[in-house]
Design a protein around this motif. Structure first.
Motif, PDB file in Angstrom:
ATOM      1  N   SER A  24       1.088  -1.349   0.135  1.00  0.00           N
ATOM      2  CA  SER A  24      -0.159   0.060   0.019  1.00  0.00           C
ATOM      3  C   SER A  24       0.665   1.239   0.021  1.00  0.00           C
ATOM      4  O   SER A  24       0.377   2.443   0.089  1.00  0.00           O
ATOM      5  CB  SER A  24      -0.911  -0.088   1.303  1.00  0.00           C
ATOM      6  OG  SER A  24      -0.006  -0.149   2.539  1.00  0.00           O
ATOM      7  N   ASP A  28      -0.325   4.772   0.666  1.00  0.00           N
ATOM      8  CA  ASP A  28      -0.509   5.328   2.323  1.00  0.00           C
ATOM      9  C   ASP A  28       0.606   6.300   2.477  1.00  0.00           C
ATOM     10  O   ASP A  28       0.578   6.643   3.724  1.00  0.00           O
ATOM     11  CB  ASP A  28      -0.865   4.122   3.082  1.00  0.00           C
ATOM     12  CG  ASP A  28       0.484   3.073   3.318  1.00  0.00           C
ATOM     13  OD1 ASP A  28       1.325   3.285   2.959  1.00  0.00           O
ATOM     14  OD2 ASP A  28       0.170   2.202   3.464  1.00  0.00           O
ATOM     15  N   ASP A  84       4.351  -1.114   3.394  1.00  0.00           N
ATOM     16  CA  ASP A  84       3.375   0.086   3.601  1.00  0.00           C
ATOM     17  C   ASP A  84       4.344   1.383   4.252  1.00  0.00           C
ATOM     18  O   ASP A  84       5.293   1.359   4.493  1.00  0.00           O
ATOM     19  CB  ASP A  84       2.046  -0.338   4.442  1.00  0.00           C
ATOM     20  CG  ASP A  84       2.555  -0.626   5.709  1.00  0.00           C
ATOM     21  OD1 ASP A  84       3.679  -0.503   6.362  1.00  0.00           O
ATOM     22  OD2 ASP A  84       1.885  -1.557   6.238  1.00  0.00           O
ATOM     23  N   HIS A  86       4.076   2.508   7.177  1.00  0.00           N
ATOM     24  CA  HIS A  86       4.740   2.181   8.562  1.00  0.00           C
ATOM     25  C   HIS A  86       6.202   1.578   8.651  1.00  0.00           C
ATOM     26  O   HIS A  86       6.989   1.940   9.122  1.00  0.00           O
ATOM     27  CB  HIS A  86       3.682   1.489   9.462  1.00  0.00           C
ATOM     28  CG  HIS A  86       2.373   1.774   9.107  1.00  0.00           C
ATOM     29  ND1 HIS A  86       1.752   3.077   9.254  1.00  0.00           N
ATOM     30  CD2 HIS A  86       1.381   1.234   8.310  1.00  0.00           C
ATOM     31  CE1 HIS A  86       0.520   3.017   8.744  1.00  0.00           C
ATOM     32  NE2 HIS A  86       0.171   1.900   8.323  1.00  0.00           N
ATOM     33  N   ARG A 110       0.748  -2.698  13.784  1.00  0.00           N
ATOM     34  CA  ARG A 110       0.464  -1.656  12.759  1.00  0.00           C
ATOM     35  C   ARG A 110      -1.045  -1.787  12.683  1.00  0.00           C
ATOM     36  O   ARG A 110      -1.593  -0.515  12.135  1.00  0.00           O
ATOM     37  CB  ARG A 110       1.017  -2.285  11.265  1.00  0.00           C
ATOM     38  CG  ARG A 110       2.322  -1.929  11.072  1.00  0.00           C
ATOM     39  CD  ARG A 110       2.707  -2.673   9.565  1.00  0.00           C
ATOM     40  NE  ARG A 110       2.674  -3.785   9.678  1.00  0.00           N
ATOM     41  CZ  ARG A 110       2.448  -4.727   8.439  1.00  0.00           C
ATOM     42  NH1 ARG A 110       2.269  -4.119   7.423  1.00  0.00           N
ATOM     43  NH2 ARG A 110       2.324  -5.997   8.390  1.00  0.00           N
ATOM     44  N   ASN A 111      -1.733  -2.439  13.265  1.00  0.00           N
ATOM     45  CA  ASN A 111      -3.217  -2.213  13.373  1.00  0.00           C
ATOM     46  C   ASN A 111      -3.774  -1.038  14.084  1.00  0.00           C
ATOM     47  O   ASN A 111      -4.590  -0.389  13.680  1.00  0.00           O
ATOM     48  CB  ASN A 111      -3.986  -3.390  13.739  1.00  0.00           C
ATOM     49  CG  ASN A 111      -3.712  -4.564  13.136  1.00  0.00           C
ATOM     50  OD1 ASN A 111      -3.084  -4.569  12.072  1.00  0.00           O
ATOM     51  ND2 ASN A 111      -3.956  -5.980  13.860  1.00  0.00           N
ATOM     52  N   VAL A 114      -2.273   2.213  12.078  1.00  0.00           N
ATOM     53  CA  VAL A 114      -2.816   2.847  11.027  1.00  0.00           C
ATOM     54  C   VAL A 114      -3.988   3.278  11.350  1.00  0.00           C
ATOM     55  O   VAL A 114      -4.542   4.559  10.682  1.00  0.00           O
ATOM     56  CB  VAL A 114      -2.792   1.507   9.926  1.00  0.00           C
ATOM     57  CG1 VAL A 114      -3.847   0.498  10.256  1.00  0.00           C
ATOM     58  CG2 VAL A 114      -3.279   2.232   8.565  1.00  0.00           C
ATOM     59  N   TYR A 318      -8.953  -6.952  13.193  1.00  0.00           N
ATOM     60  CA  TYR A 318      -8.327  -6.196  12.119  1.00  0.00           C
ATOM     61  C   TYR A 318      -8.477  -7.362  10.982  1.00  0.00           C
ATOM     62  O   TYR A 318      -8.181  -8.421  11.061  1.00  0.00           O
ATOM     63  CB  TYR A 318      -7.107  -5.601  12.141  1.00  0.00           C
ATOM     64  CG  TYR A 318      -6.548  -5.087  11.091  1.00  0.00           C
ATOM     65  CD1 TYR A 318      -6.680  -3.770  10.765  1.00  0.00           C
ATOM     66  CD2 TYR A 318      -5.811  -6.008  10.100  1.00  0.00           C
ATOM     67  CE1 TYR A 318      -6.086  -3.285   9.692  1.00  0.00           C
ATOM     68  CE2 TYR A 318      -5.038  -5.456   9.056  1.00  0.00           C
ATOM     69  CZ  TYR A 318      -5.412  -4.228   8.509  1.00  0.00           C
ATOM     70  OH  TYR A 318      -4.836  -3.767   7.584  1.00  0.00           O
ATOM     71  N   LYS A 320      -7.125  -7.552   6.664  1.00  0.00           N
ATOM     72  CA  LYS A 320      -6.504  -6.989   5.697  1.00  0.00           C
ATOM     73  C   LYS A 320      -7.566  -5.933   4.608  1.00  0.00           C
ATOM     74  O   LYS A 320      -6.926  -4.896   4.127  1.00  0.00           O
ATOM     75  CB  LYS A 320      -5.462  -7.742   4.622  1.00  0.00           C
ATOM     76  CG  LYS A 320      -4.610  -7.031   3.704  1.00  0.00           C
ATOM     77  CD  LYS A 320      -3.268  -6.380   4.467  1.00  0.00           C
ATOM     78  CE  LYS A 320      -2.488  -6.269   3.285  1.00  0.00           C
ATOM     79  NZ  LYS A 320      -1.328  -5.529   3.705  1.00  0.00           N
ATOM     80  N   ASN A 322      -9.087  -3.846   5.421  1.00  0.00           N
ATOM     81  CA  ASN A 322      -9.252  -2.388   5.756  1.00  0.00           C
ATOM     82  C   ASN A 322      -8.106  -1.499   5.002  1.00  0.00           C
ATOM     83  O   ASN A 322      -8.318  -0.288   4.872  1.00  0.00           O
ATOM     84  CB  ASN A 322      -8.958  -2.171   7.320  1.00  0.00           C
ATOM     85  CG  ASN A 322     -10.089  -2.657   8.018  1.00  0.00           C
ATOM     86  OD1 ASN A 322     -11.264  -2.490   7.366  1.00  0.00           O
ATOM     87  ND2 ASN A 322     -10.032  -2.888   9.356  1.00  0.00           N
ATOM     88  N   GLN A 323      -7.197  -2.207   4.449  1.00  0.00           N
ATOM     89  CA  GLN A 323      -6.295  -1.426   3.728  1.00  0.00           C
ATOM     90  C   GLN A 323      -6.869  -0.620   2.394  1.00  0.00           C
ATOM     91  O   GLN A 323      -6.414   0.226   2.037  1.00  0.00           O
ATOM     92  CB  GLN A 323      -4.992  -2.287   3.190  1.00  0.00           C
ATOM     93  CG  GLN A 323      -4.122  -1.673   2.228  1.00  0.00           C
ATOM     94  CD  GLN A 323      -2.818  -2.737   2.062  1.00  0.00           C
ATOM     95  OE1 GLN A 323      -1.941  -2.746   3.245  1.00  0.00           O
ATOM     96  NE2 GLN A 323      -2.405  -3.154   1.133  1.00  0.00           N
ATOM     97  N   LYS A 326      -8.181   3.350   2.365  1.00  0.00           N
ATOM     98  CA  LYS A 326      -7.591   4.733   1.997  1.00  0.00           C
ATOM     99  C   LYS A 326      -7.841   5.259   0.801  1.00  0.00           C
ATOM    100  O   LYS A 326      -7.974   6.618   0.873  1.00  0.00           O
ATOM    101  CB  LYS A 326      -6.100   4.421   2.083  1.00  0.00           C
ATOM    102  CG  LYS A 326      -5.713   4.101   3.719  1.00  0.00           C
ATOM    103  CD  LYS A 326      -4.522   3.530   4.109  1.00  0.00           C
ATOM    104  CE  LYS A 326      -4.397   2.957   5.292  1.00  0.00           C
ATOM    105  NZ  LYS A 326      -5.189   1.457   5.092  1.00  0.00           N
TER     106      LYS A 326
HETATM  107  N1  ARG Z   1      -1.022  -1.066   5.368  1.00  0.00           N
HETATM  108  C1  ARG Z   1      -1.977  -1.779   6.474  1.00  0.00           C
HETATM  109  C2  ARG Z   1      -3.499  -1.194   6.256  1.00  0.00           C
HETATM  110  O1  ARG Z   1      -3.406  -0.304   5.481  1.00  0.00           O
HETATM  111  C3  ARG Z   1      -1.394  -1.598   7.816  1.00  0.00           C
HETATM  112  C4  ARG Z   1      -1.846  -2.598   8.768  1.00  0.00           C
HETATM  113  C5  ARG Z   1      -1.406  -3.787   8.457  1.00  0.00           C
HETATM  114  N2  ARG Z   1      -1.707  -4.851   9.540  1.00  0.00           N
HETATM  115  C6  ARG Z   1      -1.486  -6.033   9.293  1.00  0.00           C
HETATM  116  N3  ARG Z   1      -1.748  -7.046  10.224  1.00  0.00           N
HETATM  117  N4  ARG Z   1      -1.283  -6.577   8.000  1.00  0.00           N
HETATM  118  O2  ARG Z   1      -4.183  -1.275   6.961  1.00  0.00           O
END
Ligand code: ARG
Length: 459
Positions: A24, A28, A84, A86, A110-111, A114, A318, A320, A322-323, A326
């Motif tokens: 991403s 992102d 990403d 992060h 990262r959860n 982000v 969470y 994925k 959710n990515q 954005k």
């Molecule tokens: N790039 C991911 C997003 O946009 C960041 C979180 C990723 N977390 C994970 N467990 N892969 O949501």
């Protein structure tokens, strides 16, 4: 192998296609400065809680200052391999300051990272959009003031209904954009909560101080359930819903501007800098900006639908999926910001053609309701007055007269209650001036409404 923060677990690298599919960073990275802001607040708290040392915190701050400079200068190297924003920033931090950089991610995932970044981003977007909405309201209020007495036909069903003023018409949009400001400010309350500390989903074993991080980042409160904190995107959906309504208002206004600028109607002209010509028809001047804004409304609606659909099937916490939040969010912000800015500017570039508006108001018996009201005030029940005026209008149609062009004798054929004071109510000016109560189209009320809006904008 250079790259993935999680790669020791894996026996083979992902294919290039999968890497590209799951990465991403190319969109992102827009969150970079919010990501750094969140990391600095996290590091400050970790040091205050003695989870990391003061030296580590100092190293993280030094490294982040340099990274921020590199990003702003455009020299930061974003790597697809690092997935990403992060992981790109964390990797660079570790390159710059060693183990301190590796300690930053203590008690964090990262959860929650982000989710924090997006909230900071949406909060800043809301604050920008509120300023832009109020700028547009101020510009429309100026236009309303210049046209507080400019008479035009008001329409229902696109048929001439009653005379109104152009100022009153502009103030209708000022009201709509005022509600948009309120909606944005209301959504901001639910945006302004801190997810950080939820870690991956269940919280963390470290003695963190979430309230401290919330204060540092200017959040009103923390999110109170870790599962909800990492998986909630309601706030982004609410923002997009409020954005969709802004575009509804923009689109309705655009439709009117396009109609009004048609030579068939000729109510307004729009300054050349907002129009374009045709590559084949030399005479053309097209209202491209309002047309395009009407068109762009579709993509903002689409983003709202996209986000709702993105969330509806996700089990906690969470995923994925959710990515995918954005790009719709970013495009919604970009579209709103550009559109509001250009509309505030364009409002000052609208030239009103009062003669054409007046001529149109004189066609279509816009003062028929005034005549009915006149008869009611002389004692006739409203339904009978309505019927008498309907007969008068029909007679006018045959004679190709306006009501005000009939003689007193001609009018009296429809009701003996009509006297020579009737002509005052049949004029356009008499008609608008008579609607003299809060919210009415009388120039006096338009000026009062302008004063109310200006006081609100100043306060
Ligand atoms: N790039 C991911 C997003 O946009 C960041 C979180 C990723 N977390 C994970 N467990 N892969 O949501």
């Amino acid at each position: 192998k250079k790259g993935e923060a999680w790669s020791a677990r894996f026996s083979e690298p992902v294919s290039d296609l999968v890497k590209r599919y799951t990465a991403s960073v190319f969109f992102d990275k827009r969150l970079a400065l919010f990501d750094i802001q969140g990391s600095l607040a996290h590091a400050e708290m970790l040091a205050a809680q003695r989870i990391i040392s003061a030296e580590d915190r100092a190293g993280i701050e030094r490294g982040m200052a340099q990274i921020k400079g590199e990003i702003e200068a455009g020299s930061f190297e974003w790597l697809l391999d690092l997935e990403d924003v992060h992981l790109n920033i964390e990797k660079r931090l570790t390159e710059l300051v060693g183990d301190a950089g590796k300690r930053l991610h203590t008690g964090r995932s990262r959860n929650d990272q982000v989710a924090t970044d997006i909230r900071l981003y949406v909060r800043a977007a809301i604050d920008d959009i509120v300023v832009l909405l109020n700028g547009l309201r101020a510009a429309l209020t100026d236009l309303a003031e210049q046209n507080a007495d400019t008479i035009m036909p008001g329409f229902t069903h696109m048929q001439v209904a009653q005379p109104i003023t152009f100022g009153h018409h502009m103030l209708a949009y000022v009201e709509m954009f005022g509600r948009d400001v309120e909606r944005m400010q209301d959504a901001r309350k639910r945006v302004n909560r801190l997810p950080l500390g939820a870690a991956a989903l269940a919280g963390t074993t470290f003695p963190i101080d979430r309230e401290r991080v919330a204060r540092t980042l200017g959040f009103d409160d923390v999110c109170h359930n870790s599962l909800d904190a990492v998986s909630d995107r309601d706030f982004a959906i609410e923002f997009c819903a409020a954005g969709a309504l802004i575009m509804t208002h923009i689109s309705r206004m655009s439709e009117e501007l396009v109609i009004w600028m048609s030579p068939r109607v000729g109510f307004i002209d729009i300054a050349d800098r907002f129009c374009t010509g045709s590559s084949i028809m030399p005479q053309k001047k097209n209202p491209d900006v309002p047309e395009l804004a009407r068109g762009k409304t579709g993509r903002v609606y689409g983003h709202l639908t996209g986000l709702l659909t993105l969330m509806k099937g996700q089990p906690l916490a969470y995923n994925k999926d959710n990515q995918e939040d954005k790009e719709p969010l970013f495009d919604t912000v970009d579209t709103l910001v550009d559109t509001l800015r250009i509309f505030a500017d364009m409002a000052g570039g609208i030239t009103v053609k009062p003669d054409n508006m007046r001529a149109a108001a004189l066609q279509g018996y816009a003062t028929a309701t005034d005549l009915a009201d006149y008869l009611v005030k002389k004692g006739l029940p409203f339904r009978d007055a309505h019927e008498a005026v309907a007969r008068a209008v029909r007679a006018c149609d045959d004679l190709e007269y306006d009501l005000a062009e009939m003689s007193l004798d001609q009018l009296r054929a429809f009701s003996s209650l009509i006297g020579d004071d009737v002509f005052a109510v049949l004029t356009l000016e008499g008609s608008v001036a008579a609607r003299d109560h809060v919210g009415g189209t009388a120039p006096r009320q338009v000026r009062a409404a302008i004063a109310r809006v200006r006081a609100q904008l100043a306060g």
